[in-house]
Design a protein around this motif. Sequence first.
Motif, PDB file in Angstrom:
ATOM      1  N   GLY A  20       6.822  43.508  17.963  1.00 36.91           N
ATOM      2  CA  GLY A  20       6.324  44.884  17.926  1.00 36.91           C
ATOM      3  C   GLY A  20       5.260  45.144  18.969  1.00 36.91           C
ATOM      4  O   GLY A  20       5.267  46.165  19.666  1.00 36.91           O
ATOM      5  N   GLU A  22       8.121  46.575  15.089  1.00 32.90           N
ATOM      6  CA  GLU A  22       8.089  45.447  14.146  1.00 32.90           C
ATOM      7  C   GLU A  22       9.085  45.660  13.014  1.00 32.90           C
ATOM      8  O   GLU A  22       9.750  44.719  12.561  1.00 32.90           O
ATOM      9  CB  GLU A  22       6.671  45.289  13.576  1.00 32.90           C
ATOM     10  N   THR A  23       9.235  46.906  12.594  1.00 30.57           N
ATOM     11  CA  THR A  23      10.204  47.235  11.537  1.00 30.57           C
ATOM     12  C   THR A  23      11.631  46.926  11.995  1.00 30.57           C
ATOM     13  O   THR A  23      12.451  46.426  11.216  1.00 30.57           O
ATOM     14  CB  THR A  23      10.084  48.724  11.155  1.00 30.57           C
ATOM     15  N   GLN A  64       4.182  49.065  15.065  1.00 26.84           N
ATOM     16  CA  GLN A  64       4.748  48.924  13.712  1.00 26.84           C
ATOM     17  C   GLN A  64       6.206  49.378  13.672  1.00 26.84           C
ATOM     18  O   GLN A  64       7.032  48.777  12.971  1.00 26.84           O
ATOM     19  CB  GLN A  64       3.920  49.732  12.695  1.00 26.84           C
ATOM     20  N   ASP A  65       6.522  50.429  14.427  1.00 28.31           N
ATOM     21  CA  ASP A  65       7.919  50.889  14.495  1.00 28.31           C
ATOM     22  C   ASP A  65       8.828  49.777  15.021  1.00 28.31           C
ATOM     23  O   ASP A  65       9.907  49.529  14.479  1.00 28.31           O
ATOM     24  CB  ASP A  65       8.040  52.107  15.425  1.00 28.31           C
ATOM     25  N   THR A  77       4.982  53.296  17.865  1.00 34.28           N
ATOM     26  CA  THR A  77       3.909  52.341  17.594  1.00 34.28           C
ATOM     27  C   THR A  77       4.487  50.931  17.532  1.00 34.28           C
ATOM     28  O   THR A  77       5.705  50.744  17.408  1.00 34.28           O
ATOM     29  CB  THR A  77       3.218  52.629  16.241  1.00 34.28           C
ATOM     30  N   ARG A  87       5.783  40.486  14.312  1.00 35.16           N
ATOM     31  CA  ARG A  87       4.546  41.152  14.741  1.00 35.16           C
ATOM     32  C   ARG A  87       4.409  41.124  16.266  1.00 35.16           C
ATOM     33  O   ARG A  87       4.112  42.141  16.901  1.00 35.16           O
ATOM     34  CB  ARG A  87       3.325  40.479  14.106  1.00 35.16           C
TER      35      ARG A  87
END
Length: 712
Positions: free
Chosen positions: A281, A87-88, A84-85, A82, A278
């Motif tokens: 990601g 972005e982490t 989010q992955d 994702t 952001r």
Amino acid sequence: MTEQTTNSAFSLDVLDNGVAVLTMDVPGESMNTLKIEFAEQIGEMLDKIEADNAIKGVVLISGKESSFVAGADISMLAACKTAQDAETISKGGQDMFQRIEDMRIPVVAAIHGPALGGGLELALACHYRVCSDSDKTQLGLPEVQLGLLPGSGGTQRLPRLIGVQQAMKMMLTGAPVRAKQARKYGIVDDMVPHTILRDVAIELAAKGKKPAPRQPKLNLMGKFLEKTPVGRNVMFNQARKQTLSKTKGNYPAPEKIIDCIETGLSKGLKKGMAIEARHFGELVMTPESEQLRNIFFATTEMKKETGVEGVEPGKLSKVGVLGGGLMGGGIAFVTATKAGLPVRIKDIRPEGIANAMKYSYDLLIKKVKRRFMLKSQMQKQLALLTGSTDYSGFGDADIVVEAVFEDVGLKQAMVADVEANCHEGTIFASNTSSIPICQIAEKAKRPEQVIGLHYFSPVDKMPLAEVIAHEKTSDQTISTTVDFARRQGKTPVVVKDGAGFYVNRILAPYMNEAANVLLTGQPIEHIDKALVKFGFPVGPVKLLDEVGIDVGTKIIPILMEQFGDRFKSADAFDKVLADDRKGKKNKKGFYDYSGKKPGKEVDATIYTLLGISPNSSMSGKEIAERCVMMMLNEAAMCLEEGVIRSPRDGDIGAIFGIGFPPFLGGPFRYMDSLGAKHMVERLEHYATTLGDKFTPAKILRDMAENDKRFYS
């Protein structure tokens, strides 16, 4: 005292003067790249440094001979499911680099070799940067070339350090800068010889003082654009307009890079970092970035390959070039300057040799004037070029590249001359763009040493070289020629012998179809804009003017002889050539080359010549589909016939050879994204309305029936 955790990429050596030298040396790799697991390793080292009050400064240096940090290991992005992955991952990099910037003591980056992507972001987080004056040293943020943006603080730190305009230029182009430029722009604080780089960095760290906040050097206009709200609005609006005009909306990364920079300047570093993570990601999950990363991995793979598996290339110590024209001059240039090999140029006229020499001189003197190169370096490279109007000096040439007119008889005579005047192991490589190599080798005494080596114009810029082996070419000759092309800075693709080889064979039906569309009355600029919007760097009609209408159509009879009426050219070409329209070179073609903007507008008399009234009755999407479908279908046939070894080679050949849109991944990646069933449906639709030339390749029909893909 030296500390290193087992299998760690980092070691710490605390010197008597209180400076800690933190060395990065990734085990088992030729170059340093940043990996996720390094966060814990470097964190441990920073803990030890911060716990030791006797340490008053840190030097961050590479343990590799010719690399600082070449970037992040982008293969880790494939594991992201994702946005989010991803972005982490970005936030993790930001946090680690912020910790370095927040340290109580100065951290000095000692840079030798590439500091690219995450490598430069790491250096930017340090308080000082010192680089070597080596040609190997280059600094840049090339993430945009992978459809990404600098995700570890680069969009925030670089503009603050050197100014928005220069930083934005570096990030939007991805182009690196050399050491002298880095010093001039203010990316590094000092530039020194490599031999004293470590000592200078240690001396700077030993002072124990962090620098005062830096301000970029700006002229009056720069201050207005970057320091005032009105100026910033103008600057960012203009940047977006220029970016959109270049990308046609096909690449999302540049727009997001601009957004990150603008947010950081207007809303502060914290919000700038948040938007950077952001957007990073989001970009990782785009199909454009996925395809651009595929290209990166494919070209990296290809660099490790020999022409024939298990067959090592022969040694090359001298090169001969036959023909002093533009191609011959370009081949001599990349051989001397990239491969570093002495070149003997032969031309029937002394003026030809002089022109070939001047080709190299003109390119090198520009580098000297821009201070990218010393005059002594230029002279050293030019000294590798010699010439003659006979075969003297060719006796010890290990490979001779022929770049003369497209005439079979002439090329066969050249083979005989080389066999008579060079040693028994000399390879004869023909730069033919269309003539089958088997014909050139037909009368050769040693046909196993005859091969095709097709460059693209201009040779000094175009990255592809087709290596064409005929049935009798030896494996040794193939591997040696592939190695030679690679040493010239090319990406070599091995293709099977046959009319047009691969690149020109898939280009011809695409160009033919553009001409057929023109004959239906579609305006030339409408056709070209449709294909530029699709993603090609230039439209097909404009391309024909650029390469020369006479040259571009010369291959058609050769293709027709082997493949039949599928390659029959549009009648338009005959009429255009009969009117002595050769394109840009004789200032008479489809476009108008008179006036203040030569080549920018269509020559309206072309419509009268062709007997058509221009009318935009067809959508740009349909025009693009018709032309591109012909290219895709031909590419599939080339794979089916073994002209190319793999879909990967076909993709790289099309992207590097004719500018197939990189964000689509190449013809085969693009066909996979469309699906074989869709390909067959669209081709059959056009075959019904426009004729058998659109008949789907058998391989596509089989794939459609069995729901297969080119890439598993």
